[in-house]
Design a protein around this motif. Structure first.
Motif, PDB file in Angstrom:
ATOM      1  N   PHE A 189       0.831  -1.199   0.000  1.00 24.22           N
ATOM      2  CA  PHE A 189       0.000   0.000   0.000  1.00 24.22           C
ATOM      3  C   PHE A 189       0.869   1.254   0.000  1.00 24.22           C
ATOM      4  N   SER A 190       0.273   2.368  -0.416  1.00 22.70           N
ATOM      5  CA  SER A 190       0.960   3.657  -0.428  1.00 22.70           C
ATOM      6  C   SER A 190       1.084   4.178   0.992  1.00 22.70           C
ATOM      7  N   GLY A 191       2.197   4.840   1.250  1.00 26.31           N
ATOM      8  CA  GLY A 191       2.430   5.413   2.569  1.00 26.31           C
ATOM      9  C   GLY A 191       2.874   6.848   2.462  1.00 26.31           C
ATOM     10  N   ALA A 192       3.038   7.469   3.612  1.00 18.91           N
ATOM     11  CA  ALA A 192       3.456   8.862   3.641  1.00 18.91           C
ATOM     12  C   ALA A 192       4.777   9.050   4.366  1.00 18.91           C
ATOM     13  N   ASP A 193       5.143   8.069   5.193  1.00 19.04           N
ATOM     14  CA  ASP A 193       6.324   8.228   6.034  1.00 19.04           C
ATOM     15  C   ASP A 193       6.937   6.860   6.287  1.00 19.04           C
ATOM     16  N   TRP A 194       7.758   6.765   7.333  1.00 19.73           N
ATOM     17  CA  TRP A 194       8.452   5.518   7.648  1.00 19.73           C
ATOM     18  C   TRP A 194       7.526   4.475   8.255  1.00 19.73           C
ATOM     19  N   ILE A 195       6.612   4.882   9.100  1.00 20.44           N
ATOM     20  CA  ILE A 195       5.666   3.979   9.750  1.00 20.44           C
ATOM     21  C   ILE A 195       4.266   4.360   9.278  1.00 20.44           C
ATOM     22  N   ASN A 196       3.530   3.376   8.764  1.00 19.57           N
ATOM     23  CA  ASN A 196       2.196   3.633   8.224  1.00 19.57           C
ATOM     24  C   ASN A 196       1.231   2.553   8.691  1.00 19.57           C
ATOM     25  N   GLU A 197      -0.020   2.914   8.749  1.00 18.99           N
ATOM     26  CA  GLU A 197      -1.059   1.950   9.104  1.00 18.99           C
ATOM     27  C   GLU A 197      -1.568   1.285   7.838  1.00 18.99           C
ATOM     28  N   CYS A 198      -1.638  -0.023   7.867  1.00 15.69           N
ATOM     29  CA  CYS A 198      -2.175  -0.773   6.734  1.00 15.69           C
ATOM     30  C   CYS A 198      -3.656  -0.426   6.563  1.00 15.69           C
ATOM     31  N   PRO A 199      -4.070  -0.038   5.371  1.00 17.23           N
ATOM     32  CA  PRO A 199      -5.473   0.326   5.171  1.00 17.23           C
ATOM     33  C   PRO A 199      -6.414  -0.880   5.218  1.00 17.23           C
ATOM     34  N   ARG A 200      -5.858  -2.081   5.077  1.00 17.40           N
ATOM     35  CA  ARG A 200      -6.693  -3.286   5.086  1.00 17.40           C
ATOM     36  C   ARG A 200      -6.920  -3.815   6.502  1.00 17.40           C
ATOM     37  N   CYS A 201      -5.825  -4.045   7.258  1.00 15.79           N
ATOM     38  CA  CYS A 201      -5.957  -4.663   8.583  1.00 15.79           C
ATOM     39  C   CYS A 201      -5.675  -3.693   9.733  1.00 15.79           C
ATOM     40  N   HIS A 202      -5.211  -2.484   9.407  1.00 18.02           N
ATOM     41  CA  HIS A 202      -4.959  -1.409  10.374  1.00 18.02           C
ATOM     42  C   HIS A 202      -3.795  -1.668  11.322  1.00 18.02           C
ATOM     43  N   ASN A 203      -2.944  -2.621  11.018  1.00 17.30           N
ATOM     44  CA  ASN A 203      -1.731  -2.842  11.797  1.00 17.30           C
ATOM     45  C   ASN A 203      -0.646  -1.889  11.315  1.00 17.30           C
ATOM     46  N   PRO A 204       0.246  -1.475  12.201  1.00 15.76           N
ATOM     47  CA  PRO A 204       1.346  -0.596  11.761  1.00 15.76           C
ATOM     48  C   PRO A 204       2.360  -1.385  10.928  1.00 15.76           C
ATOM     49  N   SER A 205       2.903  -0.705   9.936  1.00 16.89           N
ATOM     50  CA  SER A 205       3.919  -1.320   9.082  1.00 16.89           C
ATOM     51  C   SER A 205       5.085  -0.367   8.933  1.00 16.89           C
ATOM     52  N   GLY A 206       6.271  -0.867   9.180  1.00 17.37           N
ATOM     53  CA  GLY A 206       7.480  -0.077   8.991  1.00 17.37           C
ATOM     54  C   GLY A 206       8.340  -0.613   7.874  1.00 17.37           C
ATOM     55  N   GLU A 207       7.797  -1.569   7.113  1.00 21.23           N
ATOM     56  CA  GLU A 207       8.565  -2.164   6.014  1.00 21.23           C
ATOM     57  C   GLU A 207       8.297  -1.405   4.715  1.00 21.23           C
ATOM     58  N   LEU A 208       9.341  -0.752   4.219  1.00 19.55           N
ATOM     59  CA  LEU A 208       9.218   0.013   2.975  1.00 19.55           C
ATOM     60  C   LEU A 208       9.650  -0.841   1.793  1.00 19.55           C
ATOM     61  N   ARG A 209       8.870  -0.824   0.754  1.00 20.09           N
ATOM     62  CA  ARG A 209       9.233  -1.501  -0.490  1.00 20.09           C
ATOM     63  C   ARG A 209       9.937  -0.535  -1.434  1.00 20.09           C
ATOM     64  N   GLN A 210       9.557   0.719  -1.369  1.00 23.62           N
ATOM     65  CA  GLN A 210      10.210   1.752  -2.165  1.00 23.62           C
ATOM     66  C   GLN A 210       9.962   3.113  -1.538  1.00 23.62           C
ATOM     67  N   GLY A 211      10.772   4.082  -1.980  1.00 26.24           N
ATOM     68  CA  GLY A 211      10.628   5.446  -1.475  1.00 26.24           C
ATOM     69  C   GLY A 211      11.916   6.032  -0.941  1.00 26.24           C
ATOM     70  N   ARG A 212      12.971   5.191  -0.814  1.00 22.27           N
ATOM     71  CA  ARG A 212      14.273   5.674  -0.339  1.00 22.27           C
ATOM     72  C   ARG A 212      15.305   5.765  -1.460  1.00 22.27           C
ATOM     73  N   GLU A 213      14.897   5.492  -2.685  1.00 28.86           N
ATOM     74  CA  GLU A 213      15.832   5.449  -3.808  1.00 28.86           C
ATOM     75  C   GLU A 213      16.538   6.776  -4.046  1.00 28.86           C
ATOM     76  N   LEU A 214      17.769   6.664  -4.469  1.00 29.67           N
ATOM     77  CA  LEU A 214      18.547   7.797  -4.966  1.00 29.67           C
ATOM     78  C   LEU A 214      19.553   7.180  -5.927  1.00 29.67           C
ATOM     79  N   GLU A 215      19.189   7.175  -7.205  1.00 30.37           N
ATOM     80  CA  GLU A 215      19.999   6.454  -8.175  1.00 30.37           C
ATOM     81  C   GLU A 215      19.914   7.077  -9.562  1.00 30.37           C
ATOM     82  N   ILE A 216      20.920   6.764 -10.353  1.00 27.77           N
ATOM     83  CA  ILE A 216      20.895   7.167 -11.760  1.00 27.77           C
ATOM     84  C   ILE A 216      20.059   6.142 -12.494  1.00 27.77           C
ATOM     85  N   ALA A 217      19.007   6.589 -13.159  1.00 29.28           N
ATOM     86  CA  ALA A 217      18.140   5.702 -13.925  1.00 29.28           C
ATOM     87  C   ALA A 217      18.742   5.458 -15.302  1.00 29.28           C
TER      88      ALA A 217
END
Length: 116
Positions: free
Chosen positions: A81-109
């Motif tokens: 799911f989409s998040g806004a910060d490092w820790i986000n609430e899952c919109p489906r089950c409402h548990n907190p999630s701190g696992e990021l799949r993307q959003g920290r990238e800094l790379e040459i494409a």
């Protein structure tokens, strides 16, 4: 402003690619910047202008920035799911999630080169 040193490193990597390929110049430098990378795109654009002025291979080059949004993973219900910060609430089950799949990238494409 750490964006200048980041841009200098990106320019050095692009230059190395251009030299290795025997290119006349760099046309476009494309970067992927995650929203949680700590890099300010506007400051990066300013830094690019500073670095271009000091580098003949980058003369006339453009820079494109792809903003990579935050995507989180909920291990409880196996939802991405989409998040806004490092820790986000899952919109489906409402548990907190701190696992990021993307959003920290800094790379040459990619680096677009002009043939010599």
């Amino acid at each position: 402003m750490h964006e200048v040193s980041i841009m200098e490193a990106a320019a050095e990597a692009a230059e190395a690619t251009a030299r290795r390929e025997g290119a006349a110049r760099i046309i476009t430098l494309r970067l992927r910047v995650g929203t949680l990378s700590g890099v300010v795109p506007e400051a990066l654009r300013f830094a690019f202008d500073v670095v271009v002025a000091q580098n003949p291979l980058l003369a006339g080059a453009t820079m494109e920035i792809e903003t990579v949004p935050v995507v989180c993973w909920c291990a409880t219900c196996a939802a991405e799911f989409s998040g806004a910060d490092w820790i986000n609430e899952c919109p489906r089950c409402h548990n907190p999630s701190g696992e990021l799949r993307q959003g920290r990238e800094l790379e040459i494409a990619s680096v677009e080169l002009e043939e010599a």
